[in-house]
Scaffold this motif. Structure first.
Motif, PDB file in Angstrom:
ATOM      1  N   ARG A  52       0.821  -1.269   0.185  1.00  0.00           N
ATOM      2  CA  ARG A  52       0.342   0.381  -0.526  1.00  0.00           C
ATOM      3  C   ARG A  52       1.105   1.297   0.128  1.00  0.00           C
ATOM      4  NH1 ARG A  52      -2.601   2.618   4.582  1.00  0.00           N
ATOM      5  NH2 ARG A  52      -2.260   0.478   6.003  1.00  0.00           N
ATOM      6  N   ALA A  53       1.649   1.286   0.905  1.00  0.00           N
ATOM      7  CA  ALA A  53       2.853   3.165   1.450  1.00  0.00           C
ATOM      8  C   ALA A  53       4.061   2.692  -0.251  1.00  0.00           C
ATOM      9  CB  ALA A  53       4.068   2.165   2.434  1.00  0.00           C
ATOM     10  N   GLY A  54       3.498   1.844  -1.071  1.00  0.00           N
ATOM     11  CA  GLY A  54       4.573   1.739  -2.487  1.00  0.00           C
ATOM     12  C   GLY A  54       5.974   1.447  -2.233  1.00  0.00           C
ATOM     13  N   VAL A  55       5.900   0.038  -1.675  1.00  0.00           N
ATOM     14  CA  VAL A  55       7.696   0.440  -0.541  1.00  0.00           C
ATOM     15  C   VAL A  55       7.580  -1.318  -1.740  1.00  0.00           C
ATOM     16  CG1 VAL A  55       9.338  -0.367   1.353  1.00  0.00           C
ATOM     17  CG2 VAL A  55       7.450   0.942   1.041  1.00  0.00           C
ATOM     18  N   PRO A  56       9.231  -1.193  -2.002  1.00  0.00           N
ATOM     19  CA  PRO A  56       9.015  -2.840  -2.865  1.00  0.00           C
ATOM     20  C   PRO A  56       9.572  -3.634  -2.342  1.00  0.00           C
ATOM     21  CG  PRO A  56      10.687  -0.988  -3.747  1.00  0.00           C
ATOM     22  CD  PRO A  56       9.925  -0.850  -2.825  1.00  0.00           C
ATOM     23  N   GLY A  57       9.818  -4.737  -2.330  1.00  0.00           N
ATOM     24  CA  GLY A  57      10.595  -5.824  -1.199  1.00  0.00           C
ATOM     25  C   GLY A  57       9.605  -6.504  -0.738  1.00  0.00           C
ATOM     26  N   THR A  58      10.087  -7.801   0.660  1.00  0.00           N
ATOM     27  CA  THR A  58       9.513  -8.524   1.551  1.00  0.00           C
ATOM     28  C   THR A  58       9.619  -7.736   2.906  1.00  0.00           C
ATOM     29  OG1 THR A  58      10.939 -10.247   1.428  1.00  0.00           O
ATOM     30  CG2 THR A  58       9.949 -10.043  -0.518  1.00  0.00           C
ATOM     31  N   PRO A  59       9.001  -8.497   4.250  1.00  0.00           N
ATOM     32  CA  PRO A  59       9.267  -8.441   5.235  1.00  0.00           C
ATOM     33  C   PRO A  59      10.344  -8.411   5.341  1.00  0.00           C
ATOM     34  CG  PRO A  59       7.027  -8.996   5.116  1.00  0.00           C
ATOM     35  CD  PRO A  59       7.067  -8.458   3.825  1.00  0.00           C
ATOM     36  N   HIS A  60      11.025  -9.670   4.919  1.00  0.00           N
ATOM     37  CA  HIS A  60      12.251 -10.012   5.221  1.00  0.00           C
ATOM     38  C   HIS A  60      13.789  -8.826   4.756  1.00  0.00           C
ATOM     39  CE1 HIS A  60      14.805 -13.148   7.019  1.00  0.00           C
ATOM     40  NE2 HIS A  60      15.992 -13.030   5.825  1.00  0.00           N
ATOM     41  N   SER A  61      12.723  -7.856   3.647  1.00  0.00           N
ATOM     42  CA  SER A  61      14.532  -7.005   3.814  1.00  0.00           C
ATOM     43  C   SER A  61      14.218  -5.433   4.528  1.00  0.00           C
ATOM     44  CB  SER A  61      13.440  -5.738   2.552  1.00  0.00           C
ATOM     45  OG  SER A  61      12.838  -6.844   1.327  1.00  0.00           O
ATOM     46  N   LEU A  62      13.312  -5.448   5.925  1.00  0.00           N
ATOM     47  CA  LEU A  62      13.188  -4.925   7.087  1.00  0.00           C
ATOM     48  C   LEU A  62      14.693  -5.435   7.750  1.00  0.00           C
ATOM     49  CD1 LEU A  62       9.971  -4.144   8.075  1.00  0.00           C
ATOM     50  CD2 LEU A  62      11.483  -2.894   6.301  1.00  0.00           C
ATOM     51  N   ARG A  63      14.883  -7.272   7.314  1.00  0.00           N
ATOM     52  CA  ARG A  63      16.158  -7.245   9.023  1.00  0.00           C
ATOM     53  C   ARG A  63      17.186  -7.235   7.655  1.00  0.00           C
ATOM     54  NH1 ARG A  63      17.657 -11.337  11.845  1.00  0.00           N
ATOM     55  NH2 ARG A  63      19.183 -13.188  10.586  1.00  0.00           N
ATOM     56  N   HIS A  64      17.028  -7.304   6.982  1.00  0.00           N
ATOM     57  CA  HIS A  64      18.750  -6.635   5.183  1.00  0.00           C
ATOM     58  C   HIS A  64      18.794  -5.727   5.518  1.00  0.00           C
ATOM     59  CE1 HIS A  64      17.626 -10.096   1.760  1.00  0.00           C
ATOM     60  NE2 HIS A  64      18.080 -11.029   4.177  1.00  0.00           N
ATOM     61  N   TRP A  65      17.474  -4.709   6.137  1.00  0.00           N
ATOM     62  CA  TRP A  65      17.758  -2.862   6.166  1.00  0.00           C
ATOM     63  C   TRP A  65      18.570  -2.911   7.628  1.00  0.00           C
ATOM     64  CZ3 TRP A  65      18.131   0.425   9.643  1.00  0.00           C
ATOM     65  CH2 TRP A  65      17.728   1.593   9.655  1.00  0.00           C
ATOM     66  N   PHE A  66      18.448  -3.888   8.292  1.00  0.00           N
ATOM     67  CA  PHE A  66      19.425  -3.945  10.230  1.00  0.00           C
ATOM     68  C   PHE A  66      20.763  -4.027   9.811  1.00  0.00           C
ATOM     69  CE2 PHE A  66      20.072  -6.766  13.799  1.00  0.00           C
ATOM     70  CZ  PHE A  66      20.242  -5.680  14.520  1.00  0.00           C
ATOM     71  N   GLY A  67      20.390  -5.406   9.182  1.00  0.00           N
ATOM     72  CA  GLY A  67      21.710  -5.698   8.712  1.00  0.00           C
ATOM     73  C   GLY A  67      23.149  -5.209   8.002  1.00  0.00           C
ATOM     74  N   THR A  68      22.504  -4.804   6.576  1.00  0.00           N
ATOM     75  CA  THR A  68      23.496  -3.596   6.305  1.00  0.00           C
ATOM     76  C   THR A  68      23.758  -1.858   7.027  1.00  0.00           C
ATOM     77  OG1 THR A  68      22.156  -4.654   4.516  1.00  0.00           O
ATOM     78  CG2 THR A  68      23.417  -2.342   4.201  1.00  0.00           C
ATOM     79  N   THR A  69      22.954  -1.753   7.130  1.00  0.00           N
ATOM     80  CA  THR A  69      22.850  -0.193   7.880  1.00  0.00           C
ATOM     81  C   THR A  69      24.123  -0.912   9.450  1.00  0.00           C
ATOM     82  OG1 THR A  69      21.199   0.187   7.325  1.00  0.00           O
ATOM     83  CG2 THR A  69      21.842   1.424   9.342  1.00  0.00           C
ATOM     84  N   LEU A  70      24.216  -1.689   9.824  1.00  0.00           N
ATOM     85  CA  LEU A  70      24.806  -1.692  10.777  1.00  0.00           C
ATOM     86  C   LEU A  70      26.021  -1.525  10.473  1.00  0.00           C
ATOM     87  CD1 LEU A  70      23.580  -4.262  13.289  1.00  0.00           C
ATOM     88  CD2 LEU A  70      23.300  -2.019  13.819  1.00  0.00           C
ATOM     89  N   LEU A  71      26.545  -2.408   9.274  1.00  0.00           N
ATOM     90  CA  LEU A  71      27.621  -2.166   9.418  1.00  0.00           C
ATOM     91  C   LEU A  71      28.573  -1.798   7.898  1.00  0.00           C
ATOM     92  CD1 LEU A  71      28.123  -5.996   7.183  1.00  0.00           C
ATOM     93  CD2 LEU A  71      29.388  -5.180   9.347  1.00  0.00           C
ATOM     94  N   LEU A  72      26.966  -0.504   7.696  1.00  0.00           N
ATOM     95  CA  LEU A  72      27.032   1.091   7.148  1.00  0.00           C
ATOM     96  C   LEU A  72      27.989   2.527   7.745  1.00  0.00           C
ATOM     97  CD1 LEU A  72      25.042   1.259   3.857  1.00  0.00           C
ATOM     98  CD2 LEU A  72      27.105   0.902   3.482  1.00  0.00           C
ATOM     99  N   GLU A  73      27.423   1.903   9.144  1.00  0.00           N
ATOM    100  CA  GLU A  73      27.402   2.652  10.163  1.00  0.00           C
ATOM    101  C   GLU A  73      28.377   2.336  11.139  1.00  0.00           C
ATOM    102  OE1 GLU A  73      25.624   5.571  11.104  1.00  0.00           O
ATOM    103  OE2 GLU A  73      24.786   4.517   8.887  1.00  0.00           O
TER     104      GLU A  73
END
Length: 286
Positions: free
Chosen positions: A213-234
């Motif tokens: 509904r929000a027009g956000v691509p991906g799946t709910p698991h993509s939120l977990r991927h954001w968590f891991g990727t962002t931790l490393l980028l930070e």
């Protein structure tokens, strides 16, 4: 109940081993499908029958094929261990090549768009838990008030293969904990399953509908991927991220060290075909 020899016993054995309901259901479904489509009891199929069955499903992705291979290996290993079959036909079938994977996190802009979309309060809480604690949908669905220790603050998580681990809580999740029940399920099932928690599949569908509904691509698991990727980028070190992601192998965490899209695009954008200033336009005669 299935109509095939030993499949029901295998199902009970997996329950006794504390495997997740989703894992058991999927394994039994695939083994039952093997028996139905080959016309042979899955405890008695031959290597060539397995090969032909797998080859008949060209619509399966490489990842799905690898997953189903693993189900078959576990089925025949169990039959051998129980003395129900002497040989392991998967030895002759071989092992497919595991496709290279890379994380597919939601982008920062899409995450902000998702969080600010109008939705039920508990759905928003589930989304924040996914991206700020890196929990899988099945893990979110099983959170109880008793799992939260606000003195830490920490949250006990029941992960894969029934493994329990504690995770540190982000300040926003501490705020959420104060609004959720201190006892009982945070995400209870509906009236069809009173007293139970939501199924992981239902949690995935609930979050997925809001993402769509929000027009956000991906799946709910993509939120977990954001968590891991962002931790490393930070700047978090990979060993810390492994602990936070609750990966049993650091090889799984290393997938998140792949260069993200933004630096790739920036690198490509810096290419200059006219960097030698004395050259003429591309395609001009010498």
């Amino acid at each position: 109940m299935t109509n095939f020899m030993h499949v029901d016993d295998w199902q009970v054995w997996q329950h006794a081993s504390r495997l997740s309901e989703l894992t058991i259901t999927e394994r039994v479904r695939v083994i039952t499908q093997l028996g139905i489509e080959t016309g042979t009891d899955p405890a008695k199929v031959t290597p060539i029958q397995i090969v032909r069955w797998l080859a008949s499903h060209s619509e399966w992705s490489d990842s799905t094929m690898c997953t189903y291979h693993s189900y078959l290996r576990r089925w025949f290993k169990w039959l051998q261990a129980q003395g129900l079959r002497e040989d392991d036909p998967m030895v002759k079938v071989g092992t497919p090549r595991l496709p290279e994977r890379e994380p597919r996190p939601v982008s920062d802009i899409h995450l902000a768009k998702l969080i600010t979309t109008r939705m039920h309060k508990r759905t928003r809480f589930a989304i924040l838990i996914a991206c700020l604690a890196g929990l899988r949908v099945s893990e979110i669905a099983r959170i109880k008030g008793e799992d939260v220790d606000l003195s830490g603050p920490r949250m006990r998580v029941l992960g894969k293969r029934g493994k329990q681990q504690s995770v540190a809580m982000h300040p926003l999740l501490v705020d959420i904990a104060h609004q959720m029940p201190s006892r009982g399920w945070w995400f209870p099932a509906n009236s069809v399953r009173p007293g139970e928690h939501m199924l992981g599949k239902s949690m995935s569908q609930m979050i997925g509908r809001v993402m769509q509904r929000a027009g956000v691509p991906g799946t709910p698991h993509s939120l977990r991927h954001w968590f891991g990727t962002t931790l490393l980028l930070e700047g978090a070190d990979i060993r810390t991220v492994q602990e936070l992601m609750r990966h049993s192998s650091i090889a799984s965490t290393q997938l998140y060290t792949m260069v993200p899209d933004k630096p790739r695009h920036e690198a490509i954008g810096r290419l200059d075909p006219f960097r030698y200033k004395g050259s003429g336009p591309i395609g001009s005669a010498a």
